[in-house]
Design an enzyme around this catalytic site. Structure first.
Site, PDB file in Angstrom:
ATOM      1  N   HIS A  99      51.479  72.072  40.906  1.00 49.54           N
ATOM      2  CA  HIS A  99      51.147  70.670  41.752  1.00 49.54           C
ATOM      3  C   HIS A  99      51.710  70.753  42.895  1.00 49.54           C
ATOM      4  O   HIS A  99      52.855  71.208  43.141  1.00 49.54           O
ATOM      5  CB  HIS A  99      51.588  69.470  40.854  1.00 49.54           C
ATOM      6  CG  HIS A  99      53.078  69.672  40.336  1.00 49.54           C
ATOM      7  ND1 HIS A  99      53.331  70.415  39.290  1.00 49.54           N
ATOM      8  CD2 HIS A  99      53.864  68.982  40.885  1.00 49.54           C
ATOM      9  CE1 HIS A  99      54.854  70.334  39.176  1.00 49.54           C
ATOM     10  NE2 HIS A  99      55.052  69.576  40.041  1.00 49.54           N
ATOM     11  N   HIS A 101      52.791  68.216  45.862  1.00 49.42           N
ATOM     12  CA  HIS A 101      53.064  66.722  46.210  1.00 49.42           C
ATOM     13  C   HIS A 101      52.649  66.472  47.418  1.00 49.42           C
ATOM     14  O   HIS A 101      52.926  67.168  48.635  1.00 49.42           O
ATOM     15  CB  HIS A 101      54.777  66.450  46.374  1.00 49.42           C
ATOM     16  CG  HIS A 101      55.480  66.625  44.897  1.00 49.42           C
ATOM     17  ND1 HIS A 101      55.749  65.732  43.977  1.00 49.42           N
ATOM     18  CD2 HIS A 101      55.980  67.929  44.255  1.00 49.42           C
ATOM     19  CE1 HIS A 101      56.423  66.025  42.945  1.00 49.42           C
ATOM     20  NE2 HIS A 101      56.462  67.602  43.151  1.00 49.42           N
TER      21      HIS A 101
HETATM   22  P1  5GP Z   1      58.033  68.436  40.137  1.00 47.35           P
HETATM   23  O1  5GP Z   1      59.558  68.130  39.881  1.00 47.35           O
HETATM   24  O2  5GP Z   1      57.779  69.521  38.923  1.00 47.35           O
HETATM   25  O3  5GP Z   1      57.679  69.297  41.368  1.00 47.35           O
HETATM   26  O4  5GP Z   1      57.314  67.211  40.006  1.00 47.35           O
HETATM   27  C1  5GP Z   1      56.773  66.818  38.823  1.00 47.35           C
HETATM   28  C2  5GP Z   1      56.248  65.654  39.238  1.00 47.35           C
HETATM   29  O5  5GP Z   1      55.261  65.104  38.117  1.00 47.35           O
HETATM   30  C3  5GP Z   1      57.403  64.111  39.383  1.00 47.35           C
HETATM   31  O6  5GP Z   1      57.348  63.826  40.622  1.00 47.35           O
HETATM   32  C4  5GP Z   1      56.922  63.159  38.246  1.00 47.35           C
HETATM   33  O7  5GP Z   1      57.219  61.966  38.684  1.00 47.35           O
HETATM   34  C5  5GP Z   1      55.629  63.650  37.944  1.00 47.35           C
HETATM   35  N1  5GP Z   1      55.086  63.321  36.781  1.00 47.35           N
HETATM   36  C6  5GP Z   1      55.575  63.766  35.708  1.00 47.35           C
HETATM   37  N2  5GP Z   1      55.003  63.351  34.364  1.00 47.35           N
HETATM   38  C7  5GP Z   1      53.837  62.747  34.998  1.00 47.35           C
HETATM   39  C8  5GP Z   1      52.711  61.984  34.222  1.00 47.35           C
HETATM   40  O8  5GP Z   1      52.561  62.020  33.191  1.00 47.35           O
HETATM   41  N3  5GP Z   1      51.982  61.333  35.100  1.00 47.35           N
HETATM   42  C9  5GP Z   1      52.212  61.269  36.400  1.00 47.35           C
HETATM   43  N4  5GP Z   1      51.276  60.632  37.126  1.00 47.35           N
HETATM   44  N5  5GP Z   1      53.253  61.935  37.185  1.00 47.35           N
HETATM   45  C10 5GP Z   1      53.960  62.653  36.442  1.00 47.35           C
END
Ligand code: 5GP
Ligand code: ZN
Length: 138
Positions: A99, A101
């Site tokens: 993903h 951001h």
């Molecule tokens: P990472 O730390 O892996 O780069 O980012 C994961 C992101 O996904 C975090 O910013 C977290 O808030 C978001 N996130 C995790 N689970 C969900 C979800 O079920 N729905 C949404 N919309 N965001 C999520």
């Protein structure tokens, strides 16, 4: 992929606040936003991180992210945005479905502390480059 939350969200099996969708990606609002409008570009195919993404999909996700950032600025009055993508636990990745951001920014908002510039030398830079460069020449 079974039991992958982002696969289910990208496929529309779990509802999300969707900003944009095409045949390859879905863009949703982050559940724990760094700032209002913080979005995630999710590919519909499961790839754990950037190293597993096909290059064309990686490029498409980046292009969509840039469009989303421009829309965040216009819609919400921001001045800029960060495109950030974490790979691996040590880099802060918590969901192992690629993903990107898209985090909208204003001057002095204190939203992100990215890195503190360190120091190096020309010799160290040459040694470091010599270690990495051969692996990119495949
Ligand atoms: P990472 O730390 O892996 O780069 O980012 C994961 C992101 O996904 C975090 O910013 C977290 O808030 C978001 N996130 C995790 N689970 C969900 C979800 O079920 N729905 C949404 N919309 N965001 C999520
Ligand atoms: Zn997945």
């Amino acid at each position: 992929m079974e039991n992958c939350i982002f696969c289910k969200i990208a496929a529309g099996e779990i509802p999300s606040a969707t900003l944009f969708e095409d045949d390859r990606v879905r863009v949703i609002l982050d559940l724990g936003p760094a700032a209002r409008g913080h979005a995630l570009v999710l590919p519909k195919e499961h790839h754990a991180d950037a190293t597993e993404m096909p290059e064309d999909l990686l490029g498409h996700a980046m292009a969509v992210g840039a469009r989303v950032g421009a829309a965040q600025m216009k819609a919400l009055g921001y001045d800029g945005f960060n495109l950030i993508q974490n790979n691996g636990l040590s880099a802060g990745q918590t969901v192992f479905h690629f993903h990107l951001h898209v985090i909208p920014r204003r001057a002095d908002d204190g939203v992100l502390g990215l890195w503190k510039p360190g120091t190096t030398t020309p010799e160290e830079m040459a040694e470091t480059a010599a270690l990495i460069k051969p692996l990119l020449e495949a």
